[in-house]
Motif scaffolding. Structure first.
Motif, short mmCIF file in Angstrom:
data_model
loop_
_atom_site.label_atom_id
_atom_site.label_comp_id
_atom_site.label_asym_id
_atom_site.label_seq_id
_atom_site.Cartn_x
_atom_site.Cartn_y
_atom_site.Cartn_z
N LEU A 273 34.35 36.29 148.60
CA LEU A 273 35.38 35.96 149.58
C LEU A 273 34.92 36.32 150.99
CD1 LEU A 273 38.54 37.24 147.67
CD2 LEU A 273 37.85 34.86 148.02
N GLN A 274 34.28 37.47 151.14
CA GLN A 274 33.78 37.88 152.45
C GLN A 274 32.70 36.93 152.92
OE1 GLN A 274 34.88 40.74 154.46
NE2 GLN A 274 33.86 39.31 155.84
N ARG A 275 31.80 36.54 152.02
CA ARG A 275 30.73 35.63 152.40
C ARG A 275 31.28 34.26 152.77
NH1 ARG A 275 25.61 35.07 148.53
NH2 ARG A 275 27.02 33.90 147.20
N LEU A 276 32.28 33.80 152.05
CA LEU A 276 32.89 32.51 152.36
C LEU A 276 33.55 32.56 153.74
CD1 LEU A 276 33.36 29.70 151.13
CD2 LEU A 276 35.53 30.57 150.22
N SER A 277 34.22 33.66 154.02
CA SER A 277 34.87 33.83 155.33
C SER A 277 33.83 33.84 156.45
CB SER A 277 35.68 35.12 155.34
OG SER A 277 36.27 35.34 156.60
N ASN A 278 32.74 34.59 156.24
CA ASN A 278 31.69 34.67 157.26
C ASN A 278 31.02 33.32 157.50
OD1 ASN A 278 32.23 37.40 157.40
ND2 ASN A 278 30.46 38.02 156.18
N SER A 279 30.68 32.63 156.42
CA SER A 279 30.01 31.34 156.54
C SER A 279 30.91 30.31 157.19
CB SER A 279 29.55 30.84 155.16
OG SER A 279 28.57 31.70 154.60
N HIS A 280 32.19 30.30 156.82
CA HIS A 280 33.14 29.36 157.40
C HIS A 280 33.26 29.58 158.91
CE1 HIS A 280 37.28 27.59 157.99
NE2 HIS A 280 36.69 26.63 157.29
N HIS A 281 33.23 30.83 159.33
CA HIS A 281 33.30 31.14 160.76
C HIS A 281 32.04 30.67 161.49
CE1 HIS A 281 33.97 33.27 164.51
NE2 HIS A 281 32.82 33.88 164.35
N GLN A 282 30.87 30.95 160.90
CA GLN A 282 29.61 30.63 161.56
C GLN A 282 29.34 29.14 161.63
OE1 GLN A 282 26.38 32.98 159.82
NE2 GLN A 282 27.80 34.68 159.51
N VAL A 283 29.69 28.41 160.59
CA VAL A 283 29.33 26.99 160.51
C VAL A 283 30.44 26.09 161.01
CG1 VAL A 283 28.64 25.13 158.94
CG2 VAL A 283 27.76 27.45 158.58
N LEU A 284 31.68 26.40 160.66
CA LEU A 284 32.81 25.51 160.99
C LEU A 284 33.76 26.10 162.02
CD1 LEU A 284 33.62 24.19 157.39
CD2 LEU A 284 32.33 23.03 159.19
N GLY A 285 33.47 27.31 162.51
CA GLY A 285 34.32 27.91 163.53
C GLY A 285 35.64 28.42 163.02
N GLY A 286 35.72 28.66 161.70
CA GLY A 286 36.97 29.13 161.11
C GLY A 286 37.31 30.56 161.51
N THR A 287 38.58 30.90 161.38
CA THR A 287 39.05 32.24 161.74
C THR A 287 39.75 32.92 160.57
OG1 THR A 287 41.13 31.32 162.59
CG2 THR A 287 39.31 31.61 164.16
N HIS A 288 39.69 32.34 159.38
CA HIS A 288 40.42 32.88 158.24
C HIS A 288 39.74 34.13 157.68
CE1 HIS A 288 43.02 29.45 158.31
NE2 HIS A 288 42.05 28.60 158.01
N ALA A 289 40.53 35.15 157.42
CA ALA A 289 40.05 36.38 156.80
C ALA A 289 39.86 36.16 155.30
CB ALA A 289 41.04 37.51 157.05
N PRO A 290 39.13 37.06 154.62
CA PRO A 290 38.94 36.91 153.16
C PRO A 290 40.24 36.78 152.38
CG PRO A 290 37.42 38.54 154.04
CD PRO A 290 38.33 38.17 155.16
N GLN A 291 41.31 37.44 152.84
CA GLN A 291 42.58 37.37 152.11
C GLN A 291 43.12 35.94 152.05
OE1 GLN A 291 44.09 39.74 150.30
NE2 GLN A 291 45.54 38.13 149.68
N TYR A 292 42.88 35.15 153.10
CA TYR A 292 43.29 33.74 153.09
C TYR A 292 42.62 33.00 151.95
CZ TYR A 292 43.31 28.81 154.46
OH TYR A 292 43.43 27.44 154.45
N TRP A 293 41.32 33.21 151.81
CA TRP A 293 40.57 32.52 150.77
C TRP A 293 40.96 33.02 149.38
CZ3 TRP A 293 38.75 28.31 152.57
CH2 TRP A 293 38.33 28.23 153.90
N ARG A 294 41.30 34.30 149.27
CA ARG A 294 41.80 34.82 147.99
C ARG A 294 43.10 34.11 147.58
NH1 ARG A 294 42.01 39.20 144.61
NH2 ARG A 294 40.21 40.18 145.61
N THR A 295 44.03 34.02 148.52
CA THR A 295 45.31 33.37 148.24
C THR A 295 45.12 31.91 147.85
OG1 THR A 295 46.41 34.86 149.81
CG2 THR A 295 47.58 32.84 149.20
N LEU A 296 44.16 31.25 148.49
CA LEU A 296 43.91 29.84 148.21
C LEU A 296 43.18 29.64 146.88
CD1 LEU A 296 44.36 27.10 149.61
CD2 LEU A 296 42.08 27.36 150.63
N LEU A 297 42.21 30.50 146.63
CA LEU A 297 41.34 30.28 145.47
C LEU A 297 41.94 30.80 144.16
CD1 LEU A 297 37.78 31.08 146.86
CD2 LEU A 297 38.52 28.95 145.81
#
Length: 291
Positions: free
Chosen positions: A57-81
């Motif tokens: 989840l942390q890696r997904l959050s970091n990569s999403h920020h670096q590549v797509l400019g996302g601002t979602h924290a790991p908890q967002y991805w947990r809730t979604l996934l």
């Protein structure tokens, strides 16, 4: 599940999820995934738990920020996934490899049967190359590495990128790579040190991170000086989600080959330690009532 994989597509705009079966392998799924970021997880305990879920989840959050400019924290991805994982894993049996792709419009999750290494040890081939922007899991890397993957012909299991001009090693195409050197200070696994590429030069894989945590726990020295010095290596291994810790028995470079000790005490200690932590470091997704 009669076909190769199950795919769940979640549309960000509508919030709707579509499910379908596919003949795509995990590699084909990523190659056809367009632009975006990805992470690859695995289940343990017969498909009930996901190993190192928080790290992914942390890696997904970091990569999403670096590549797509996302601002979602790991908890967002947990809730979604989490509901997607529950839905997918309720439909399959046995261990699964779970590949998550995130683009600008949708999130896609593939569940495919997990096949571990075909043998207890492996061969690797050293090849000149370096990964741009290694800190992000960008889908463009899946396309960039495709030509190098053609060099993975049995018994070679992985290609490890090196710089022959500086004689430094980096990482595998889908793994992290470590060497082991003897220190002569003690017997057993404590008589060795781990040699790693600097963390800012490679993708910090989830199993790599766990190996480094074990080294810190057990007082094992880690040297971030990745010189290609085959004559000084007492062993080597690769780490990844599907391989965990996989010892290397032979290193191929150019027309040359060199054997290394796949049963090195430090490698065996790290391999057993990672395997022993699979339940402790995993998160329950499917309980017995829903399996």
């Amino acid at each position: 599940m009669s076909t190769k994989s199950l795919i769940l597509d979640y549309d960000f705009a509508s919030g709707k999820t579509c499910e379908h079966e596919s003949d795509q392998s995990a590699k084909e799924f990523m190659l056809l995934g367009g632009s975006g970021v990805y992470t690859g997880m695995r289940t343990v305990n017969n498909g009930r738990r996901v190993f190192l879920f928080d790290d992914h989840l942390q890696r997904l959050s970091n990569s999403h920020h670096q590549v797509l400019g996302g601002t979602h924290a790991p908890q967002y991805w947990r809730t979604l996934l989490m509901p997607l994982l529950k839905r997918g894993l309720s439909s399959v049996r046995g261990e699964s490899k779970i590949t998550v792709l995130v683009g600008r419009e949708c999130l896609r999750v593939q569940f495919v049967a997990l096949h571990g290494p075909s043998s207890a040890n492996c061969w690797v081939r050293l090849v000149s190359g370096h990964r741009d922007d290694p800190e992000a899991k960008d889908l463009k890397w899946v396309h960039e590495r495709e030509s190098l993957e053609q060099l993975i012909v049995a018994p070679v299991n992985e290609v490890v990128l090196v710089s022959w001009s500086t004689r430094r090693f980096y990482e595998g195409l889908s793994s992290n790579f470590f060497a082991v050197r003897r220190t002569g200070k003690a017997n057993g696994f404590r008589g060795y040190e781990l040699v790693s590429a600097p963390l800012d030069s490679v993708l910090l894989g989830t199993i790599m991170k766990l190996v480094l945590d074990i080294c810190q726990r057990d007082g094992i020295a880690v040297v971030y000086e990745p010189a290609v010095e085959l004559e000084q290596w007492a062993g080597a291994f690769v780490t990844s989600t599907s391989r965990l810790v996989l010892p290397v028995e032979r290193i191929v470079y150019g027309e040359n080959e060199q054997c290394v000790d796949a049963d090195n005490p430090l490698i065996m200690h790290l391999k057993r330690s990672v395997e022993h932590l699979t339940t402790e470091k995993s998160e329950l997704i499917i309980d017995d009532q829903n399996y």
